[in-house]
Design a protein around this motif. Structure first.
Motif, mmCIF file in Angstrom:
data_model
loop_
_atom_site.group_PDB
_atom_site.id
_atom_site.type_symbol
_atom_site.label_atom_id
_atom_site.label_comp_id
_atom_site.label_asym_id
_atom_site.label_seq_id
_atom_site.Cartn_x
_atom_site.Cartn_y
_atom_site.Cartn_z
ATOM 1 N N HIS A 28 0.830 -1.195 0.000
ATOM 2 C CA HIS A 28 0.000 0.000 0.000
ATOM 3 C C HIS A 28 0.873 1.256 0.000
ATOM 4 C CE1 HIS A 28 -3.774 2.100 0.410
ATOM 5 N NE2 HIS A 28 -3.274 2.816 1.399
ATOM 6 N N GLU A 29 1.893 1.237 0.833
ATOM 7 C CA GLU A 29 2.777 2.407 0.922
ATOM 8 C C GLU A 29 3.592 2.580 -0.357
ATOM 9 O OE1 GLU A 29 4.839 1.687 4.592
ATOM 10 O OE2 GLU A 29 2.938 1.886 5.697
ATOM 11 N N GLU A 30 4.095 1.461 -0.872
ATOM 12 C CA GLU A 30 4.889 1.559 -2.103
ATOM 13 C C GLU A 30 4.055 2.046 -3.284
ATOM 14 O OE1 GLU A 30 6.420 -2.390 -2.497
ATOM 15 O OE2 GLU A 30 7.858 -2.117 -0.858
ATOM 16 N N GLY A 31 2.772 1.822 -3.217
ATOM 17 C CA GLY A 31 1.906 2.243 -4.326
ATOM 18 C C GLY A 31 1.410 3.668 -4.192
ATOM 19 N N ALA A 32 1.757 4.327 -3.080
ATOM 20 C CA ALA A 32 1.210 5.666 -2.821
ATOM 21 C C ALA A 32 1.543 6.638 -3.947
ATOM 22 C CB ALA A 32 1.715 6.189 -1.480
ATOM 23 N N TRP A 33 2.794 6.591 -4.435
ATOM 24 C CA TRP A 33 3.188 7.577 -5.464
ATOM 25 C C TRP A 33 2.407 7.379 -6.754
ATOM 26 C CZ3 TRP A 33 5.279 6.506 -10.241
ATOM 27 C CH2 TRP A 33 5.764 5.215 -10.454
ATOM 28 N N VAL A 34 2.046 6.142 -7.035
ATOM 29 C CA VAL A 34 1.265 5.880 -8.246
ATOM 30 C C VAL A 34 -0.119 6.509 -8.106
ATOM 31 C CG1 VAL A 34 0.305 4.095 -9.757
ATOM 32 C CG2 VAL A 34 2.500 3.725 -8.608
ATOM 33 N N ARG A 35 -0.726 6.293 -6.943
ATOM 34 C CA ARG A 35 -2.062 6.857 -6.730
ATOM 35 C C ARG A 35 -2.018 8.371 -6.771
ATOM 36 N NH1 ARG A 35 -1.789 2.738 -2.905
ATOM 37 N NH2 ARG A 35 -1.481 4.175 -1.161
ATOM 38 N N GLU A 36 -0.970 8.951 -6.154
ATOM 39 C CA GLU A 36 -0.860 10.413 -6.149
ATOM 40 C C GLU A 36 -0.646 10.949 -7.559
ATOM 41 O OE1 GLU A 36 2.227 11.111 -3.266
ATOM 42 O OE2 GLU A 36 0.958 10.242 -1.688
ATOM 43 N N ALA A 37 0.236 10.299 -8.303
ATOM 44 C CA ALA A 37 0.507 10.758 -9.666
ATOM 45 C C ALA A 37 -0.755 10.678 -10.519
ATOM 46 C CB ALA A 37 1.620 9.912 -10.290
ATOM 47 N N ALA A 38 -1.490 9.586 -10.381
ATOM 48 C CA ALA A 38 -2.708 9.423 -11.178
ATOM 49 C C ALA A 38 -3.722 10.511 -10.844
ATOM 50 C CB ALA A 38 -3.308 8.040 -10.945
ATOM 51 N N ALA A 39 -3.826 10.833 -9.551
ATOM 52 C CA ALA A 39 -4.778 11.860 -9.137
ATOM 53 C C ALA A 39 -4.332 13.234 -9.643
ATOM 54 C CB ALA A 39 -4.931 11.864 -7.624
ATOM 55 N N ALA A 40 -3.025 13.502 -9.565
ATOM 56 C CA ALA A 40 -2.501 14.786 -10.027
ATOM 57 C C ALA A 40 -2.741 14.931 -11.529
ATOM 58 C CB ALA A 40 -1.013 14.896 -9.713
ATOM 59 N N TYR A 41 -2.504 13.852 -12.262
ATOM 60 C CA TYR A 41 -2.703 13.877 -13.709
ATOM 61 C C TYR A 41 -4.177 14.138 -14.043
ATOM 62 C CZ TYR A 41 -2.733 12.354 -18.595
ATOM 63 O OH TYR A 41 -2.887 12.304 -19.945
ATOM 64 N N ALA A 42 -5.048 13.456 -13.328
ATOM 65 C CA ALA A 42 -6.484 13.632 -13.563
ATOM 66 C C ALA A 42 -6.892 15.080 -13.302
ATOM 67 C CB ALA A 42 -7.280 12.683 -12.677
ATOM 68 N N ASP A 43 -6.372 15.662 -12.236
ATOM 69 C CA ASP A 43 -6.697 17.058 -11.913
ATOM 70 C C ASP A 43 -6.212 17.996 -13.012
ATOM 71 O OD1 ASP A 43 -7.943 16.354 -9.634
ATOM 72 O OD2 ASP A 43 -6.327 16.956 -8.262
ATOM 73 N N LYS A 44 -4.991 17.786 -13.461
ATOM 74 C CA LYS A 44 -4.422 18.647 -14.506
ATOM 75 C C LYS A 44 -5.251 18.575 -15.779
ATOM 76 C CE LYS A 44 0.513 19.313 -13.799
ATOM 77 N NZ LYS A 44 1.826 18.792 -14.117
ATOM 78 N N GLN A 45 -5.601 17.354 -16.160
ATOM 79 C CA GLN A 45 -6.399 17.170 -17.366
ATOM 80 C C GLN A 45 -7.745 17.875 -17.231
ATOM 81 O OE1 GLN A 45 -5.523 15.296 -20.303
ATOM 82 N NE2 GLN A 45 -3.545 15.641 -19.342
ATOM 83 N N ALA A 46 -8.346 17.733 -16.050
ATOM 84 C CA ALA A 46 -9.655 18.345 -15.832
ATOM 85 C C ALA A 46 -9.536 19.861 -15.875
ATOM 86 C CB ALA A 46 -10.227 17.893 -14.496
ATOM 87 N N ALA A 47 -8.458 20.396 -15.296
ATOM 88 C CA ALA A 47 -8.243 21.846 -15.291
ATOM 89 C C ALA A 47 -8.037 22.339 -16.727
ATOM 90 C CB ALA A 47 -7.039 22.195 -14.425
ATOM 91 N N ALA A 48 -7.250 21.583 -17.502
ATOM 92 C CA ALA A 48 -6.988 21.976 -18.888
ATOM 93 C C ALA A 48 -8.293 21.975 -19.690
ATOM 94 C CB ALA A 48 -5.979 21.025 -19.520
ATOM 95 N N ARG A 49 -9.116 20.967 -19.442
ATOM 96 C CA ARG A 49 -10.398 20.896 -20.152
ATOM 97 C C ARG A 49 -11.280 22.074 -19.789
ATOM 98 N NH1 ARG A 49 -10.522 15.453 -19.662
ATOM 99 N NH2 ARG A 49 -11.537 15.634 -17.638
ATOM 100 N N ALA A 50 -11.303 22.398 -18.500
ATOM 101 C CA ALA A 50 -12.120 23.512 -18.034
ATOM 102 C C ALA A 50 -11.642 24.803 -18.681
ATOM 103 C CB ALA A 50 -12.047 23.605 -16.512
ATOM 104 N N ALA A 51 -10.323 24.996 -18.771
ATOM 105 C CA ALA A 51 -9.754 26.213 -19.363
ATOM 106 C C ALA A 51 -10.125 26.307 -20.843
ATOM 107 C CB ALA A 51 -8.245 26.225 -19.180
ATOM 108 N N SER A 52 -10.054 25.188 -21.537
ATOM 109 C CA SER A 52 -10.328 25.245 -22.978
ATOM 110 C C SER A 52 -11.817 25.491 -23.236
ATOM 111 C CB SER A 52 -9.843 23.971 -23.671
ATOM 112 O OG SER A 52 -10.751 22.918 -23.426
ATOM 113 N N VAL A 53 -12.669 25.033 -22.331
ATOM 114 C CA VAL A 53 -14.100 25.316 -22.474
ATOM 115 C C VAL A 53 -14.341 26.814 -22.336
ATOM 116 C CG1 VAL A 53 -16.346 25.058 -21.342
ATOM 117 C CG2 VAL A 53 -14.908 23.044 -21.745
ATOM 118 N N LYS A 54 -13.666 27.426 -21.360
ATOM 119 C CA LYS A 54 -13.808 28.875 -21.140
ATOM 120 C C LYS A 54 -13.342 29.649 -22.355
ATOM 121 C CE LYS A 54 -13.560 29.512 -16.238
ATOM 122 N NZ LYS A 54 -12.491 29.411 -15.239
#
Ligand SMILES: [Fe+2]
Ligand SMILES: [Fe+2]
Lengths: 324, 115
Positions: A296-322
């Motif tokens: 679980h601990e060794e996988g933490a960075w993967v989960r964090e990276a995936a969440a960060a990537y998802a946030d960035k993508q969502a932010a980029a999508r929101a910006a392009s809609v605007k």
């Protein structure tokens, strides 16, 4: 939720629940259900899910040492299936209101149980055969009737699991068969593994009926369809036949078919040992828990990276809609 | 709180909008699998994933390990709108008693070929 619903609504819900159980129909997540039903199912399904997840460890350990490329591929496929089973079951448990992350936390904190079978050591390749044949075999015996469990999501998850399980047992049987027909040392290794896994696999069905307080209620709710002892006896009967095909023996001189009850009987099982292992004092409990925590601990960075990537993508999508 | 899942396909929650919260549990997705050309996508189950791309990849690994599909849909569970499960009876009352909507209602033609 039901706890805050007005009295009439609860009464109607309770009536429907009783009718559905009486008709042997299914309960679905949004239906009213007794708190005890919800609790008992949450416990059973999450424990089942944890068992699939912890159960990956003893076998995953052997992937690198499997004797051929074919056996490595088969074992990997099996371990991947078990991960899938865990996920189907967590999904089913979640529909009862407990988030998956909470269940994972409980497991890692040592607050949740999983099947005691996975706390036994797996010292040889023949153990992988014995696990597939006996442990997955016992699991199938237990799980087939659960496909008809009254709680819809549990039953559906079990249908999917059962479809995938049969190869698990067959590959185990095949490993043992090859060893049993191999050199005397290989044959001895196969017999030794069967000797060690026989009793623990019988105990997978849970304590004897007269010492299994939850069983009755669970059967009244149509979750369990057969008692622990019934399922155990059925399993013993199947193993008696199959072990002949292996040319090995079961380490139980007292196995016999009782003509009167028309049931298979087996020798005494060490229920003290069962209680010890369940209480966390089995040979591998600490090791399994530690490995689960590490993973679980060794996988933490993967989960964090995936969440960060998802946030960035969502932010980029929101910006392009605007921008449009 | 009980809704939104899948394997419990009976209770979606209200749609939510906006960026997902930080790892407060990844959102839940419903997975639909088309088992072969010519058939519709059928609900297979659900999974958690941080975003749609990961949901598709996870769905492949979780629900199509044995060639079960040629195409996948993933849908945020929160986007599924469900009929009010507490009003089951009333909502589906209308077709009851309308047997004449089924071919089996018309028995006089029994024995007549190709009808
Ligand atoms: Fe499994
Ligand atoms: Fe299995």
């Amino acid at each position: 939720m039901a706890t805050t619903a007005p009295v009439e609504q609860i009464e109607a819900g309770e009536q429907l629940f009783r009718d559905l159980i009486a008709r042997d129909s299914r309960i679905e997540p949004r239906d009213w259900m007794p708190e005890a039903y919800r609790k008992s199912l949450t416990r059973q399904i999450s424990q089942h899910a944890h068992s699939e997840i912890i159960g990956m460890q003893p076998e995953a350990n052997w992937i690198t040492r499997a004797p051929s490329l074919k056996r490595k591929a088969i074992l990997m496929a099996k371990v991947q299936d078990e991960a899938g089973h865990g996920l189907y079951l967590y999904s089913a448990a979640e529909t009862l209101g407990t988030p998956r992350d909470k269940m994972t936390e409980d497991l890692i904190a040592g607050k949740a149980r999983y099947s005691s079978i996975f706390n036994y050591p797996v010292p040889t390749w023949a153990d992988i055969g014995a696990i597939g044949w006996l442990v997955d075999g016992a699991a199938i015996c237990n799980q087939v009737p659960l496909c008809r469990a009254s709680y819809g999501p549990y039953g559906r998850a079990m249908v999917r699991v059962c479809k995938e399980e049969s190869f698990h047992q067959r590959q185990g049987f095949e490993i043992l068969l090859e060893l049993a027909n191999g050199t005397p040392a290989q044959r001895e290794m196969a017999q030794d593994a069967v000797n060690r896994w026989y009793a623990p696999s019988l105990m997978m069905f849970g304590p004897p009926d007269d010492d299994s307080p939850n069983s009755k209620q669970s059967m009244a709710w149509n979750i369990k369809r057969f008692s622990n002892d019934e399922l155990r006896a059925r399993f013993v009967g199947m193993m008696v036949e199959q072990v002949k095909a292996l040319g090995l023996t079961l380490p139980d001189a007292e196995v016999r078919f009782d003509e009167e009850t028309q049931k298979w009987e087996h020798g005494p099982l060490d229920w003290n040992e069962f209680a010890e292992v369940l209480a966390g004092r089995g040979p591998c409990n600490a090791q399994r828990m530690e490995r689960r925590r590490e993973a679980h601990e060794e996988g933490a960075w993967v989960r964090e990276a995936a969440a960060a990537y998802a946030d960035k993508q969502a932010a980029a999508r929101a910006a392009s809609v605007k921008a449009v | 709180m009980t809704g939104g899942s899948t394997t419990g396909d009976d209770g979606a929650t209200a749609p939510s909008t906006g960026l997902q919260e930080k790892r407060q549990g990844w959102p839940l997705w419903e997975v639909f699998v088309r088992s072969s050309r010519g058939l519709s996508h059928v609900h297979a189950g659900s999974l958690h994933a941080p975003d749609a791309d990961m949901a598709v990849r996870n769905a492949r690994d979780l629900y199509t390990r044995r060639n079960e599909g040629v195409s996948l849909w993933v849908v945020p569970s929160s986007s599924i709108i469900t009929s009010d499960p507490d009003a089951k009876e009333q909502f589906f009352e209308s077709p009851q008693g309308k047997d004449y909507r089924h071919a089996t209602y018309y028995t006089k033609s029994e024995g007549v070929k190709h009808l």
